[in-house]
Design a protein around this motif. Structure first.
Motif, PDB file in Angstrom:
ATOM      1  N   ILE A 190      41.554  26.101  59.804  1.00  0.00           N
ATOM      2  CA  ILE A 190      42.740  25.684  60.553  1.00  0.00           C
ATOM      3  C   ILE A 190      43.610  26.908  60.812  1.00  0.00           C
ATOM      4  O   ILE A 190      43.820  27.728  59.915  1.00  0.00           O
ATOM      5  CB  ILE A 190      43.562  24.637  59.765  1.00  0.00           C
ATOM      6  CG1 ILE A 190      42.661  23.515  59.252  1.00  0.00           C
ATOM      7  CG2 ILE A 190      44.683  24.070  60.636  1.00  0.00           C
ATOM      8  CD1 ILE A 190      43.311  22.623  58.213  1.00  0.00           C
ATOM      9  N   GLY A 191      44.113  27.028  62.036  1.00  0.00           N
ATOM     10  CA  GLY A 191      44.962  28.175  62.321  1.00  0.00           C
ATOM     11  C   GLY A 191      45.834  27.996  63.539  1.00  0.00           C
ATOM     12  O   GLY A 191      45.450  27.352  64.515  1.00  0.00           O
ATOM     13  N   GLY A 192      47.032  28.584  63.490  1.00  0.00           N
ATOM     14  CA  GLY A 192      47.909  28.617  64.643  1.00  0.00           C
ATOM     15  C   GLY A 192      47.565  29.798  65.530  1.00  0.00           C
ATOM     16  O   GLY A 192      46.838  30.706  65.136  1.00  0.00           O
ATOM     17  N   GLU A 193      48.109  29.794  66.741  1.00  0.00           N
ATOM     18  CA  GLU A 193      47.814  30.841  67.712  1.00  0.00           C
ATOM     19  C   GLU A 193      48.733  32.033  67.517  1.00  0.00           C
ATOM     20  O   GLU A 193      49.907  31.890  67.177  1.00  0.00           O
ATOM     21  CB  GLU A 193      47.969  30.286  69.131  1.00  0.00           C
ATOM     22  CG  GLU A 193      47.387  31.180  70.205  1.00  0.00           C
ATOM     23  CD  GLU A 193      47.279  30.470  71.543  1.00  0.00           C
ATOM     24  OE1 GLU A 193      46.277  30.689  72.248  1.00  0.00           O
ATOM     25  OE2 GLU A 193      48.196  29.688  71.879  1.00  0.00           O
ATOM     26  N   SER A 194      48.186  33.233  67.748  1.00  0.00           N
ATOM     27  CA  SER A 194      48.982  34.450  67.621  1.00  0.00           C
ATOM     28  C   SER A 194      48.877  35.267  68.903  1.00  0.00           C
ATOM     29  O   SER A 194      48.039  34.992  69.760  1.00  0.00           O
ATOM     30  CB  SER A 194      48.511  35.293  66.433  1.00  0.00           C
ATOM     31  OG  SER A 194      47.146  35.658  66.593  1.00  0.00           O
ATOM     32  N   GLY A 195      49.754  36.265  69.023  1.00  0.00           N
ATOM     33  CA  GLY A 195      49.703  37.148  70.173  1.00  0.00           C
ATOM     34  C   GLY A 195      50.592  36.684  71.304  1.00  0.00           C
ATOM     35  O   GLY A 195      51.259  35.641  71.225  1.00  0.00           O
ATOM     36  N   PRO A 196      50.621  37.452  72.395  1.00  0.00           N
ATOM     37  CA  PRO A 196      51.454  37.110  73.554  1.00  0.00           C
ATOM     38  C   PRO A 196      51.085  35.734  74.113  1.00  0.00           C
ATOM     39  O   PRO A 196      49.914  35.396  74.254  1.00  0.00           O
ATOM     40  CB  PRO A 196      51.122  38.217  74.567  1.00  0.00           C
ATOM     41  CG  PRO A 196      50.601  39.349  73.742  1.00  0.00           C
ATOM     42  CD  PRO A 196      49.889  38.721  72.592  1.00  0.00           C
ATOM     43  N   GLY A 197      52.096  34.932  74.433  1.00  0.00           N
ATOM     44  CA  GLY A 197      51.847  33.615  75.006  1.00  0.00           C
ATOM     45  C   GLY A 197      51.396  32.578  74.003  1.00  0.00           C
ATOM     46  O   GLY A 197      50.923  31.502  74.401  1.00  0.00           O
ATOM     47  N   ALA A 198      51.530  32.870  72.714  1.00  0.00           N
ATOM     48  CA  ALA A 198      51.096  31.919  71.687  1.00  0.00           C
ATOM     49  C   ALA A 198      51.833  30.593  71.832  1.00  0.00           C
ATOM     50  O   ALA A 198      53.029  30.548  72.132  1.00  0.00           O
ATOM     51  CB  ALA A 198      51.331  32.504  70.302  1.00  0.00           C
ATOM     52  N   ARG A 199      51.104  29.512  71.604  1.00  0.00           N
ATOM     53  CA  ARG A 199      51.681  28.171  71.689  1.00  0.00           C
ATOM     54  C   ARG A 199      52.044  27.661  70.293  1.00  0.00           C
ATOM     55  O   ARG A 199      51.466  28.095  69.302  1.00  0.00           O
ATOM     56  CB  ARG A 199      50.671  27.249  72.383  1.00  0.00           C
ATOM     57  CG  ARG A 199      50.522  27.551  73.879  1.00  0.00           C
ATOM     58  CD  ARG A 199      49.219  27.042  74.465  1.00  0.00           C
ATOM     59  NE  ARG A 199      48.079  27.874  74.064  1.00  0.00           N
ATOM     60  CZ  ARG A 199      46.833  27.697  74.518  1.00  0.00           C
ATOM     61  NH1 ARG A 199      46.584  26.719  75.371  1.00  0.00           N
ATOM     62  NH2 ARG A 199      45.853  28.494  74.118  1.00  0.00           N
ATOM     63  N   PRO A 200      53.015  26.752  70.215  1.00  0.00           N
ATOM     64  CA  PRO A 200      53.551  26.342  68.907  1.00  0.00           C
ATOM     65  C   PRO A 200      52.582  25.498  68.086  1.00  0.00           C
ATOM     66  O   PRO A 200      51.687  24.837  68.610  1.00  0.00           O
ATOM     67  CB  PRO A 200      54.807  25.553  69.270  1.00  0.00           C
ATOM     68  CG  PRO A 200      54.552  25.046  70.643  1.00  0.00           C
ATOM     69  CD  PRO A 200      53.754  26.124  71.332  1.00  0.00           C
ATOM     70  N   LEU A 201      52.804  25.539  66.786  1.00  0.00           N
ATOM     71  CA  LEU A 201      52.052  24.739  65.828  1.00  0.00           C
ATOM     72  C   LEU A 201      53.054  24.015  64.919  1.00  0.00           C
ATOM     73  O   LEU A 201      54.042  24.601  64.489  1.00  0.00           O
ATOM     74  CB  LEU A 201      51.131  25.629  65.006  1.00  0.00           C
ATOM     75  CG  LEU A 201      50.403  24.978  63.823  1.00  0.00           C
ATOM     76  CD1 LEU A 201      48.999  25.553  63.689  1.00  0.00           C
ATOM     77  CD2 LEU A 201      51.169  25.211  62.512  1.00  0.00           C
ATOM     78  N   GLU A 202      52.779  22.755  64.647  1.00  0.00           N
ATOM     79  CA  GLU A 202      53.601  21.983  63.720  1.00  0.00           C
ATOM     80  C   GLU A 202      52.912  21.935  62.355  1.00  0.00           C
ATOM     81  O   GLU A 202      51.735  21.560  62.270  1.00  0.00           O
ATOM     82  CB  GLU A 202      53.804  20.555  64.242  1.00  0.00           C
ATOM     83  CG  GLU A 202      54.584  20.461  65.544  1.00  0.00           C
ATOM     84  CD  GLU A 202      56.041  20.843  65.370  1.00  0.00           C
ATOM     85  OE1 GLU A 202      56.522  20.875  64.210  1.00  0.00           O
ATOM     86  OE2 GLU A 202      56.708  21.118  66.388  1.00  0.00           O
ATOM     87  N   PRO A 203      53.602  22.325  61.277  1.00  0.00           N
ATOM     88  CA  PRO A 203      52.961  22.317  59.956  1.00  0.00           C
ATOM     89  C   PRO A 203      52.363  20.975  59.562  1.00  0.00           C
ATOM     90  O   PRO A 203      51.353  20.937  58.849  1.00  0.00           O
ATOM     91  CB  PRO A 203      54.112  22.723  59.016  1.00  0.00           C
ATOM     92  CG  PRO A 203      55.005  23.565  59.879  1.00  0.00           C
ATOM     93  CD  PRO A 203      54.948  22.916  61.239  1.00  0.00           C
ATOM     94  N   TRP A 204      52.932  19.876  60.058  1.00  0.00           N
ATOM     95  CA  TRP A 204      52.389  18.574  59.661  1.00  0.00           C
ATOM     96  C   TRP A 204      51.005  18.333  60.255  1.00  0.00           C
ATOM     97  O   TRP A 204      50.214  17.556  59.714  1.00  0.00           O
ATOM     98  CB  TRP A 204      53.344  17.439  60.003  1.00  0.00           C
ATOM     99  CG  TRP A 204      53.530  17.110  61.459  1.00  0.00           C
ATOM    100  CD1 TRP A 204      54.502  17.570  62.288  1.00  0.00           C
ATOM    101  CD2 TRP A 204      52.732  16.200  62.251  1.00  0.00           C
ATOM    102  NE1 TRP A 204      54.366  17.034  63.545  1.00  0.00           N
ATOM    103  CE2 TRP A 204      53.300  16.180  63.546  1.00  0.00           C
ATOM    104  CE3 TRP A 204      51.615  15.421  61.996  1.00  0.00           C
ATOM    105  CZ2 TRP A 204      52.770  15.408  64.583  1.00  0.00           C
ATOM    106  CZ3 TRP A 204      51.087  14.644  63.021  1.00  0.00           C
ATOM    107  CH2 TRP A 204      51.670  14.651  64.300  1.00  0.00           C
TER     108      TRP A 204
END
Length: 307
Positions: A225-239
């Protein structure tokens, strides 16, 4: 070596790809290929279609790279095609057989294959008999692997020894196969993965772009599981992550939280605390994550063989 947290080595017998879903929008490999092309790297001189690919990122096979794992003596986890998708439609079946032959010949290593095209993986590796002789599933593909280990064959991989078909179990016990699922729209990929012969099946929910409440983890061994990084990254909700960890616990899949993503990091550390104080822009050091999300487990898998 590699900085990817869940593996130890990368091996790219093919490079290049085409974007096919929203998770591909900010593809790190596409950006890196453009940079490597500019640096003159030979593997990244073929340009892909600008609508789905980019400079240096056309699907390209590299036969000269096939023998690399034969020279690695120390057992390691190997991410196959960090710069491509092994089951892309333009990767020839015979080349896939050569890749699998190399993996069969190096059982000391554990190979991790991640694809957004699990339907093709299931179709090729299940390989139901069409010759009318009642061959067991996988027989024809394994025969092509054997051909890649036969010196007089046009697909021979130098260094392979004849007899792979009979020395190797099926599915190969040292090959893990996974698929990327970034949002609820693509949970169907898990169904194709379940049809794919593999010692370990895994899902990469990265970049996680929404809740995956409808995802079934039945017959899935590992969940990254992972959130997006770098330019233009989209949000992630911890839940979203917490919910997936709960699902994994219910089914026996091992959860591995790779990163929280750039947006979470910016929102969490908006008080001006320096990057050095809390970690990198991929989501900070795990010590700063919510405690229930600090989970990095690996699946139980067949032990790597000695050679």
């Amino acid at each position: 070596m590699t900085s990817i947290q869940w593996t130890e080595q990368t091996w790219n017998p093919t490079t290049g790809c085409d974007r096919i879903s929203p998770g591909c929008r900010n593809c790190y490999a596409l950006t890196m290929a453009k940079r490597l092309k500019g640096m003159g790297q030979a593997k990244y001189q073929n340009d892909g279609d600008s609508r789905t690919s980019g400079p240096g990122f056309a699907l390209t096979v590299h036969t000269d790279v096939l023998t690399e794992p034969l020279r690695w003596k120390k057992p390691r986890k190997v991410f196959v095609n960090s710069m491509s998708d092994l089951f892309h439609a333009r990767v020839p079946r015979e080349f896939l057989a050569r890749v699998f032959a190399v993996m069969a010949a190096t059982p000391q290593h554990t190979y991790q294959i991640l694809t957004k095209r699990p339907e093709r993986a299931a179709r090729i590796l299940t390989d139901l008999c069409i010759c009318g002789r009642g061959c067991v599933p996988g027989h024809h593909f394994r025969s092509e692997m054997e051909w890649a280990a036969t010196p007089h064959s046009p697909t021979y991989v130098p260094g392979l020894k004849h007899g792979i078909y009979h020395r190797s179990a099926w599915p190969l016990p040292n090959v893990w196969i996974g698929t990327s699922i970034e949002s609820a729209q693509y949970v169907r990929r898990a169904n194709a993965l379940r049809q794919t012969p593999a010692a370990v099946r895994f899902i990469s929910a990265e970049p996680l772009l929404g809740s995956l409440n409808d995802l079934s983890l039945t017959a899935i061994d590992w969940l990254i599981i992972g959130g997006e990084s770098g330019p233009g990254a989209r949000p992630l909700e911890p839940w979203w992550i917490a919910d997936l960890i709960h699902q994994a616990r219910q089914t026996g899949a091992a959860p591995f939280v790779k990163q929280m993503g750039s947006v979470w990091a910016r929102n969490t550390f908006a008080d001006g605390k320096s990057v050095a104080a809390w970690g990198d822009t991929k989501g900070g050091h795990p010590a700063y994550w919510p405690a229930p999300l600090r989970v990095r487990e690996y699946p139980t898998a067949p032990a790597a063989a000695d050679v």
